[in-house]
Every structure is written in structure tokens, then in C-alpha cells.
Design a protein around this motif. Sequence first.
Motif, PDB file in Angstrom:
ATOM      1  N   MET A  45       6.874 -11.604   7.141  1.00 57.74           N
ATOM      2  CA  MET A  45       7.085 -11.641   8.587  1.00 57.74           C
ATOM      3  C   MET A  45       8.360 -12.401   8.934  1.00 57.74           C
ATOM      4  SD  MET A  45       4.643  -9.795   9.290  1.00 57.74           S
ATOM      5  CE  MET A  45       4.772  -9.611  11.051  1.00 57.74           C
ATOM      6  N   MET A  46       8.742 -13.322   8.052  1.00 59.25           N
ATOM      7  CA  MET A  46       9.972 -14.070   8.304  1.00 59.25           C
ATOM      8  C   MET A  46      11.187 -13.366   7.709  1.00 59.25           C
ATOM      9  SD  MET A  46       8.985 -18.083   8.128  1.00 59.25           S
ATOM     10  CE  MET A  46       8.171 -18.048   6.554  1.00 59.25           C
ATOM     11  N   GLY A  47      10.973 -12.168   7.183  1.00 57.63           N
ATOM     12  CA  GLY A  47      12.124 -11.374   6.758  1.00 57.63           C
ATOM     13  C   GLY A  47      12.250 -11.160   5.266  1.00 57.63           C
ATOM     14  N   ALA A  48      11.348 -11.712   4.464  1.00 55.01           N
ATOM     15  CA  ALA A  48      11.440 -11.483   3.021  1.00 55.01           C
ATOM     16  C   ALA A  48      11.179 -10.007   2.730  1.00 55.01           C
ATOM     17  CB  ALA A  48      10.421 -12.342   2.289  1.00 55.01           C
ATOM     18  N   ALA A  49      11.899  -9.478   1.758  1.00 58.01           N
ATOM     19  CA  ALA A  49      11.691  -8.095   1.360  1.00 58.01           C
ATOM     20  C   ALA A  49      10.585  -8.061   0.314  1.00 58.01           C
ATOM     21  CB  ALA A  49      12.971  -7.519   0.792  1.00 58.01           C
ATOM     22  N   VAL A  50       9.491  -7.373   0.641  1.00 61.94           N
ATOM     23  CA  VAL A  50       8.369  -7.302  -0.290  1.00 61.94           C
ATOM     24  C   VAL A  50       8.294  -5.894  -0.865  1.00 61.94           C
ATOM     25  CG1 VAL A  50       5.875  -7.572  -0.576  1.00 61.94           C
ATOM     26  CG2 VAL A  50       7.107  -9.040   1.029  1.00 61.94           C
ATOM     27  N   SER A  51       8.250  -5.792  -2.187  1.00 64.62           N
ATOM     28  CA  SER A  51       8.099  -4.493  -2.826  1.00 64.62           C
ATOM     29  C   SER A  51       6.848  -4.500  -3.686  1.00 64.62           C
ATOM     30  CB  SER A  51       9.319  -4.168  -3.689  1.00 64.62           C
ATOM     31  OG  SER A  51      10.447  -4.045  -2.849  1.00 64.62           O
ATOM     32  N   ASN A  52       6.351  -3.297  -3.955  1.00 63.75           N
ATOM     33  CA  ASN A  52       5.047  -3.199  -4.596  1.00 63.75           C
ATOM     34  C   ASN A  52       5.056  -2.056  -5.619  1.00 63.75           C
ATOM     35  OD1 ASN A  52       2.310  -3.384  -5.127  1.00 63.75           O
ATOM     36  ND2 ASN A  52       1.713  -2.264  -3.290  1.00 63.75           N
ATOM     37  N   ILE A  53       4.749  -2.390  -6.848  1.00 65.99           N
ATOM     38  CA  ILE A  53       4.612  -1.368  -7.891  1.00 65.99           C
ATOM     39  C   ILE A  53       3.189  -1.496  -8.429  1.00 65.99           C
ATOM     40  CG2 ILE A  53       5.535  -0.445 -10.047  1.00 65.99           C
ATOM     41  CD1 ILE A  53       8.004  -2.256  -9.564  1.00 65.99           C
ATOM     42  N   ASN A  54       2.404  -0.460  -8.248  1.00 67.97           N
ATOM     43  CA  ASN A  54       1.008  -0.593  -8.634  1.00 67.97           C
ATOM     44  C   ASN A  54       0.443   0.773  -9.022  1.00 67.97           C
ATOM     45  OD1 ASN A  54      -1.424  -1.782  -9.124  1.00 67.97           O
ATOM     46  ND2 ASN A  54      -1.870  -2.270  -6.986  1.00 67.97           N
ATOM     47  N   PHE A  55      -0.775   0.740  -9.581  1.00 68.74           N
ATOM     48  CA  PHE A  55      -1.425   1.985  -9.968  1.00 68.74           C
ATOM     49  C   PHE A  55      -1.972   2.739  -8.757  1.00 68.74           C
ATOM     50  CE2 PHE A  55      -2.237  -0.910 -13.687  1.00 68.74           C
ATOM     51  CZ  PHE A  55      -1.234  -0.371 -14.461  1.00 68.74           C
ATOM     52  N   PHE A  56      -2.159   2.014  -7.659  1.00 71.84           N
ATOM     53  CA  PHE A  56      -2.537   2.666  -6.402  1.00 71.84           C
ATOM     54  C   PHE A  56      -1.966   1.831  -5.264  1.00 71.84           C
ATOM     55  CE2 PHE A  56      -5.876  -0.317  -7.439  1.00 71.84           C
ATOM     56  CZ  PHE A  56      -6.198  -0.912  -6.234  1.00 71.84           C
ATOM     57  N   LEU A  57      -1.785   2.450  -4.139  1.00 68.83           N
ATOM     58  CA  LEU A  57      -1.209   1.722  -3.017  1.00 68.83           C
ATOM     59  C   LEU A  57      -2.271   1.512  -1.953  1.00 68.83           C
ATOM     60  CD1 LEU A  57       2.209   3.549  -2.694  1.00 68.83           C
ATOM     61  CD2 LEU A  57       1.731   1.383  -3.833  1.00 68.83           C
ATOM     62  N   THR A  58      -2.309   0.332  -1.402  1.00 67.82           N
ATOM     63  CA  THR A  58      -3.198   0.103  -0.269  1.00 67.82           C
ATOM     64  C   THR A  58      -2.367  -0.542   0.817  1.00 67.82           C
ATOM     65  OG1 THR A  58      -3.777  -1.968  -1.314  1.00 67.82           O
ATOM     66  CG2 THR A  58      -5.383  -0.193  -1.483  1.00 67.82           C
ATOM     67  N   ASP A  59      -2.918  -0.553   2.020  1.00 70.81           N
ATOM     68  CA  ASP A  59      -2.204  -1.168   3.123  1.00 70.81           C
ATOM     69  C   ASP A  59      -2.210  -2.682   2.907  1.00 70.81           C
ATOM     70  OD1 ASP A  59      -1.034  -1.900   5.431  1.00 70.81           O
ATOM     71  OD2 ASP A  59      -2.424  -0.830   6.755  1.00 70.81           O
ATOM     72  N   LEU A  60      -1.039  -3.257   2.664  1.00 73.11           N
ATOM     73  CA  LEU A  60      -0.984  -4.697   2.438  1.00 73.11           C
ATOM     74  C   LEU A  60      -0.842  -5.457   3.754  1.00 73.11           C
ATOM     75  CD1 LEU A  60       1.243  -4.824  -0.763  1.00 73.11           C
ATOM     76  CD2 LEU A  60      -1.218  -5.077  -0.599  1.00 73.11           C
ATOM     77  N   LEU A  61      -0.862  -4.732   4.864  1.00 75.73           N
ATOM     78  CA  LEU A  61      -0.802  -5.332   6.203  1.00 75.73           C
ATOM     79  C   LEU A  61       0.450  -6.167   6.415  1.00 75.73           C
ATOM     80  CD1 LEU A  61      -4.523  -6.501   6.525  1.00 75.73           C
ATOM     81  CD2 LEU A  61      -3.548  -4.329   7.205  1.00 75.73           C
ATOM     82  N   MET A  62       1.523  -5.740   5.776  1.00 75.19           N
ATOM     83  CA  MET A  62       2.788  -6.437   5.990  1.00 75.19           C
ATOM     84  C   MET A  62       3.900  -5.423   5.762  1.00 75.19           C
ATOM     85  SD  MET A  62       3.027  -8.697   2.500  1.00 75.19           S
ATOM     86  CE  MET A  62       1.365  -8.926   1.897  1.00 75.19           C
ATOM     87  N   PRO A  63       5.075  -5.697   6.301  1.00 76.14           N
ATOM     88  CA  PRO A  63       6.157  -4.741   6.057  1.00 76.14           C
ATOM     89  C   PRO A  63       6.507  -4.688   4.572  1.00 76.14           C
ATOM     90  CG  PRO A  63       6.863  -6.532   7.540  1.00 76.14           C
ATOM     91  CD  PRO A  63       5.471  -6.835   7.123  1.00 76.14           C
ATOM     92  N   ILE A  64       6.561  -3.485   4.017  1.00 74.13           N
ATOM     93  CA  ILE A  64       6.864  -3.317   2.605  1.00 74.13           C
ATOM     94  C   ILE A  64       8.206  -2.596   2.499  1.00 74.13           C
ATOM     95  CG2 ILE A  64       6.132  -2.229   0.430  1.00 74.13           C
ATOM     96  CD1 ILE A  64       4.250  -4.433   1.207  1.00 74.13           C
ATOM     97  N   GLU A  65       9.082  -3.140   1.678  1.00 74.80           N
ATOM     98  CA  GLU A  65      10.423  -2.580   1.544  1.00 74.80           C
ATOM     99  C   GLU A  65      10.391  -1.312   0.677  1.00 74.80           C
ATOM    100  OE1 GLU A  65      12.300  -4.427   3.325  1.00 74.80           O
ATOM    101  OE2 GLU A  65      14.282  -3.533   3.061  1.00 74.80           O
ATOM    102  N   TYR A  66       9.958  -1.468  -0.552  1.00 72.93           N
ATOM    103  CA  TYR A  66       9.863  -0.323  -1.456  1.00 72.93           C
ATOM    104  C   TYR A  66       8.493  -0.357  -2.112  1.00 72.93           C
ATOM    105  CZ  TYR A  66      14.868  -0.994  -0.958  1.00 72.93           C
ATOM    106  OH  TYR A  66      16.117  -1.183  -0.438  1.00 72.93           O
ATOM    107  N   GLU A  67       7.877   0.796  -2.263  1.00 73.24           N
ATOM    108  CA  GLU A  67       6.600   0.801  -2.974  1.00 73.24           C
ATOM    109  C   GLU A  67       6.431   2.093  -3.751  1.00 73.24           C
ATOM    110  OE1 GLU A  67       3.320   0.370  -0.318  1.00 73.24           O
ATOM    111  OE2 GLU A  67       3.834   2.129   0.859  1.00 73.24           O
ATOM    112  N   MET A  68       5.629   2.004  -4.808  1.00 80.86           N
ATOM    113  CA  MET A  68       5.490   3.139  -5.687  1.00 80.86           C
ATOM    114  C   MET A  68       4.144   3.061  -6.396  1.00 80.86           C
ATOM    115  SD  MET A  68       8.653   4.390  -7.908  1.00 80.86           S
ATOM    116  CE  MET A  68       8.389   4.105  -9.601  1.00 80.86           C
TER     117      MET A  68
END
Lengths: 170, 781
Positions: free
Chosen positions: B395-418
Amino acid sequence: MTEMVLTGPKQTLFTEQLRLALDKWIAKYPRGRAQSAVIPCLHILQEANGGWLSRAIMDALAEYLSISSISVYEVATFYSMFELEPVGKHKISLCTNISCMLCGSEEILEHLQQRLAIKPGETTADGLFTLKEVECLGACVGAPMLLMDKQYHEYLTKEKIDALIDEVQS
Amino acid sequence: MVNIEIDGIPLKVDSSKMIIQAADEAGIDIPRFCYHKKLSIAANCRMCLVEVDKSRKALPACATPVTEGMKVFTHSKVAINAQRSVMEFLLINHPLDCPICDQGGECELQDLSMGYGEGVSRFTEGKRVVKDKDIGPLIRTDMTRCIHCTRCVRFGVEIAGVKELGATGRGEHMEIGTYVEHSLVSELSGNIIDLCPVGALTSKPFRYKARAWEMKAHPSIAPHDAIGSNIELHVRQNDVMRVVPRDNESINEAWLSDRDRFSYQALAHPKRLTDPMIKVDDDWQVVDWQTALETAIKGLQTIINKHGAEEVGGLISPTTTLEEAFLFQKWLRGLGVENIDHRLRQQDFSDHPQQYPLDNWTLGDVQESDAIVLIGSHIRAEQPILAHRIRQAAMMGAAVSNINFFLTDLLMPIEYEMAVDINTMLTTLAGIAKVLSTLMNDSDNDDEWQALYPERTPTAFEQNVAMQLSNAASATLIVGDLANHHPDAAKIRALVHKIAELSGSRCIVVPSANSHAHVIANTLPGKEAKNSLQMWQQSLRAYVLMGFDALHDTAVPVIAKQALKRASFVVALHSFDSEFLRQTADVILPMACFTETSGTFVGIDKQWQQFAGAVAPRGDSRPAWKILRVLGNVSHVEGFDYISSQDVVDEVRQIQAERHDKPIPPYIPDSLTVESDLMMISEVPMYRTDALLRHSEALQKTPETQRIQFARINRKEAEKHGLNHQTPLTLTQQDSVVRLPLEIDDSIADGCVYVATTTDAASRLVSLFGQVSVSQSEAAT
């Protein structure tokens, strides 16, 4: 009535024509602030849906604006101009706030109820009229007044009411 | 800094502060309902009205910034009159049903109305009544009591990240609710119980159970995740009636996950083990402790004498305390047993004994990160408080990315995910490392790694994440449970560690529960000894199991089951009874739960947090450190003369101070190629991670837990295997065949099928995260 698409990805919600109308409003606010456009969007959708908003429409709008559904419900339940149940073809919103009340809105309401045989909040059996009691519509100078669809009618008398209803019914 | 005066007390405060913040810091009490230090300012209750010099009327202290020379009066006639009037308004519609309200005795409205309310109400009209909403099995609503402070609404938006509660209607018809009835989905939802200043939102499991003044508060530490949230146990007589958070800015702030809040229900579960028991001719007999302990020792000694100590395996749950872990391994090592492990769900031990340490790091540092990458982690379920910290960073502007076997709503802005299968995960991580290595000109001195990097040009995703990391001033990489439980976990960890090294980021391999304490205590296999997986696969003659269910808490349920059935002697220290335990064990030693023992918890941030027992152990069960101490005494192992658990901690500290671990060269995998056709994603569901949680009634009724019975697969894979969601899915893994209802879910990666662990079906599978084949036919069993 325009056919609306209410589920699926954002790009396919509603009809293209409706999306264009909504986008025009969304574009008036900074990026990421689509929530600001929720009131005009609800107006557009209500009009396209025969005067009322279903839950599915509100959910679809929430999806379209990327906000939570409850944020749409909050606005739609707050304002009396949004209808959450089907309404008649013509919506009569009679002001019963202080200025209109002092100028006789109670009698007007009485007369309207008799003439249409419905209570406030109800719709006539023929689906032509819905009667609503509302708060001040900002036309105290012409009290008592009512709003029918998008038209203000001021300095109301029983005769004026009769004429108005006769005109619609004929 | 500005100079102000509150009630004549001169104060020097930061100019960004509101009056109420300055007053709170100075210990001056201003009444309030809607203001909360962790939430945004709404200023809608008006209870905090104070008189400010040169102002025509009273001002809300929560929304009035301090200014130079400001003079505030919190108890002047103007202030008191304003506060009394507000209180009268708030009480107009409040039902005043304190005698039947759960909040009674700890209610902010009740307290303040004692101070500011009138004895008699002037309001003679009818009060409004609001229908109660059903918002799930954890929170009970009595919305007529609501005073519209909107703390719960703001909590949803600002902290939980999901706005589920809102204010619908207007004026007298305004109501707080979900509008459309549904269970709250936030894993932090229980916090609105604490936030609610009245009795509108109360704990459902706690309803009508006790009064605030009947209970005593005992500080403790929550054992279910690696955070070690500070909690308060509210105890009446010998029962924990409820759990609430204890403020600790460096750990859980003011919050608590639902998991930590509601797990206490299991403490009084009828399945709690209360008596030591031994199996005599397939019959269970309740015996005294001496007999049980002697039988245990005798059985183990017999095996050791006959077949050697390498035929004995000791497995311990990572939720147990540092003391328990230390004594467990000290006792077993005293008997000569070196097959000791706490890494029950881990399958890849190639990087053992590498520990990926992180020193001088606190949870607060996550919030300071400007780039965060999650790898193989369903962070909201695994570590809810850490997820909250990450969300604050996002929320303060950090870029969060997510690499996982499945994606769920992390309830935060996500930069890149796969969403990826294991092969793509490994090549993607290698690709990121490759980009970074080129950027850092690291390619010359790193042949072993270079050989592992993919030959193709890096994908856009890899480049983006690599840039995100190399541009960050403070980047954090988080490797979660899903990665750590995978059979190729060491490859993932090694790659992430390499990426962290190349980009100058922090690499956090999230430990399960109290694992850090277990590493310190050395509940790890000795040289040449077997790790947890080998202990099951190589089927030993005797096992000592402590604090876990072999069917639910291990990586290889069926193999563990067979090994235990084949073993000639099994000693189990556990808190919960089960049919399987009775089938396989020979001696059952009932151990106390975390509320009933003193101990030490070492969380993700390596803080040692000690806690004391709050209630006496149930029945004849005993704190495990005491059981282990006596086991040490009875087996004549030296150095078991501890009087308190503190003695154990002192010894561990001394050993730790004397220990000089040689740096271990980083583990470099031989290859990154993995054979995978259809891999199972075996997530441990949020409310099923340990035995205590699995016995907690309310948590088992949540929609999250209800959903775990479904296998999930994406549309593409479903088409490929000819599956539809109407027919149950048949999963085959070697000899094991299980059937599960199927859900088509596009958040699952290609080449994967999601099957939650800790269910009856999952306990009939050979290995978690293993390869499976799927089919749909009515005939299978």
C-alpha cells in the motif's frame, strides 16, 4: 430494455453502448479512482434497466469499477433516487419535507393515495405508477411539489394531480 | 515540534499529530469510539470533543491537528457539556441491554456512559431495531447495538484489504452489514470483535460463556505459525475461555489472525488425551505415569539392545517449544538415537544442513521493503500477520510479485504474478538469476551456476522481476510452505538464495511454526542418520512421535502409516486421541497443550519469546518438557535434573554461545530439470496445520475449511484429461486411489491439480506434491 451482460470478464460486461456511457464518466476521474463515478454509473444502469437496480447489476458495476460490491450497495441504498425493487413506468416522488408539509403536502399525499389506490412505496396494479415519499428536492419556492420521472411539478393542488394522472393514463 | 498545552500541562509534540494522539502519549484521557490508533480518522462519533482556546465551539480531538500555542481543555465545562450531549445522542437508539450483552463489563460505551451519561433518558420515542446478520461461524452480530463508529468498515478497507462490511441506508436507516449475507473471508476478521467499542460484533464461540470480570488474563504466545503473535489467554478457573491479542509493535502490532484467536476451542475437546495408556494384547489400559514411562523405556531399550539405536526414529512437531525440542533430542541422543527430525512435511533434504539464516531482521523490515517477491507461498493462509505486513508495504508503494503453483487474491496490488508448475518455477527463477548475473557482471566466476541457467533469452516476466529486485533499495524474497514442502524444495531455495545474493536482497525461507527453535535445539538428524522422510521410507522398528498426527502432518501419509503399522514399538506423546493413534502406538503419553506449559517460541524474526503456563494440564496429562525430563531420568541419561523449564533454556543458551558453526558452502543443485506430468499441489489448509487447529470447532466450519474437500484443476488441464466438474475425480498415485469432488478453477497452474492435505482422502495418498494420474469413472472406489 437493453440486454445487459452481467457476468464474465470486465471487458464483456454490459453492452458496448453502456460501457461507452460508463467510460465517459470514469474518464472524468484520475486513474484508479473509478469509484468516484459510481453515482452517474448507477443512474445510467438504472435507466437502462427500466428504472431499478438489481443486485446482479450492482455486482457487475462493482466488478467494472474494480471496487467491492458493498461499496456500490452503500451508495445505492443511501440515495432515494436509486430503486432496488422493480418500479412502475412512472415514478412519482412527492416531497413531504418541512416546506411542502407546511404548504399542504399531506393532503396531496392523501389524494394521490386515493386516486392511485396505493400507499407510498407501492406500485399500481397496472404497473403504471409508483408512489414515493421523499425528502426535500430543493424546490421549496413552489411547494408543495413532486417529481414525476424527470419533471418537477410545483404549486400542487388536487386538480393538478388529477390532470397529471389523467394525462398519463390516456 | 510545536508547544501545546492540554489541561494546563505543557507538551512538546510533533506537528503532524492530532490532539488525541498528543493526549494519548501524555497519558491524558479523552473519551472516544471511532478513533483507533491503527485506523484512519473518521471523526464520526464526536465523543472526543474538547474545548480549544480561541475556537468558537468544541472540536473533535481525533481530527484536529496540533498547532503552536494551542491550549486544549478536556474537562472544561464546554468539553464536558459537548461530550455529555454526544453521549445522549449515542444512547438514543442503543438498546441498553447490557445484562444480556456479551460486551458487558468491557464495553467502551458502558464505561463512558458511566462517566458522561445521564441516569435517566429523556428519549421517550421508539428505538430503532436492526436485524442481525450472519457473517460466519466466528463473529456474532447484534446490530441494534451498533453506534456506527465504522471501525469495522475501516478495518476491512485498510487492514484486511477486503471491504466486506459497509454502511447501507441513510440517516436512521443506516446499518452496518454485508448487505448480501455471507461469511467474512478475511483471515484477520476476528479483529473486528476487539475493535467494536460496543456489543454489536462479538465472538461467536465465546458467546454467553463468561463475563469479563470472571476471567484472569495470562500472557502467552500463539504457536500456529512462525510469527509468534503475542496473545492474552482469558482464563476462568481452569479453562481458557477466549484468546485476544496483546499489543507488540514488533510482532503482531494490535492484531491477531483468526487461527490464533479461535484455536483455543480445541483445548477442551473431548478427544483430548488425559491419561497415560499402554497397549496390552491389543487392549488399551489406563496406567499410572510410572508404569507408562517404564513401559516406554523398556520397549525402546529392547529394540536398541537387539537391533541397535539406528532402528529407532524420533519425530517431533515443529509446533512444540524450544525446551521440549531440546529435551526430546537430548533424551534420544542419550539413548544413542540419532534419527531425529522436526521437518515433518519436508521432502527434499539435499541442502541440509544449510539454514538460510537471517540475522538482525524484524517483521517491521518487511514494511520497509520496496520490492517483495513471494515464491511458492499462499502467504495469507500460511502467515496471516506477515501477509498483513507485506500488504502494508504494497500500500505504501512496494512492488509485490508472486510466483506460485496457484494464484489467489492476495488483497493487495500485485505487480507481476504467474501460476506455474515446478519446471516453469525452476526455469523462471533461473531466468531471473541469469538476468541479474548479466546485470551484475557476475558471469565469469560462477561456472556452476551459469551451466544451470536456461539458454533461451529471458522472458519479459523474468526481466521485470529481476529489474524490480535490482532497482529496489531494500528487496525481500519470501519462500513459503508450498515451495518448502515440494520434493524439489532445495532447488527452489538454492535459486532464491542465489537471486538474493545477486540482487542484494533478503531471502526469507519461512519456517513452519517454531522451527527456528528446533534448529537451535538441534532436533535434526545426526551425521549419517536418517531424516524424517528416510525414517518413514526405510521403515524402522521403533518410533517416538511427539505432538503430531502421522496421517496429516507428514509428507508421505501412506508410507508413514505402513511404517507405523509394521513397527514393533511406537511411543506417542500427543494431546489428541485418534483411532489411528490407538491402532499404531504401544504407549500413549498425554501431553499438555501450549496454554498448559511454560516454554520458549523462536519466531521467523529469531526473537526468543518465553511464556508461562496459564492453566493446569487437562486430566492427568503433563507438560511435555516434564515428561521428557522424567523419561531422561528413568532411562538414566545424564543431565536431566532440571527444576524448571528456565533451566533448560539456560542450558540451550549456553550451548548456543559455545557453538561455532562453520559456514556451509551454498548448495548448488546438479540440474534443474524435473520430470513432471501432472503434479499435485498439496496445500496445508489454513485451519488444519496442526492437531490443535484440526480440533477447533468454529474454524472447521469456516468456508475456507469447507472448500478443502474439492480437488481443483484448470480448464485447460480438465479438457486435456477429459474431465468435467459433475463427476468426482479419481486420483491415482501408485497403489493409492482416492476420489474427490472436482472444481474447475483457472487460478491453478497448468500441469497441476490442487488437493488439500490433512483430509481423509489426502491421508490415503502416497506422497504430497507427488505425481498423480487423474480420471473420471463411476467404478473407482
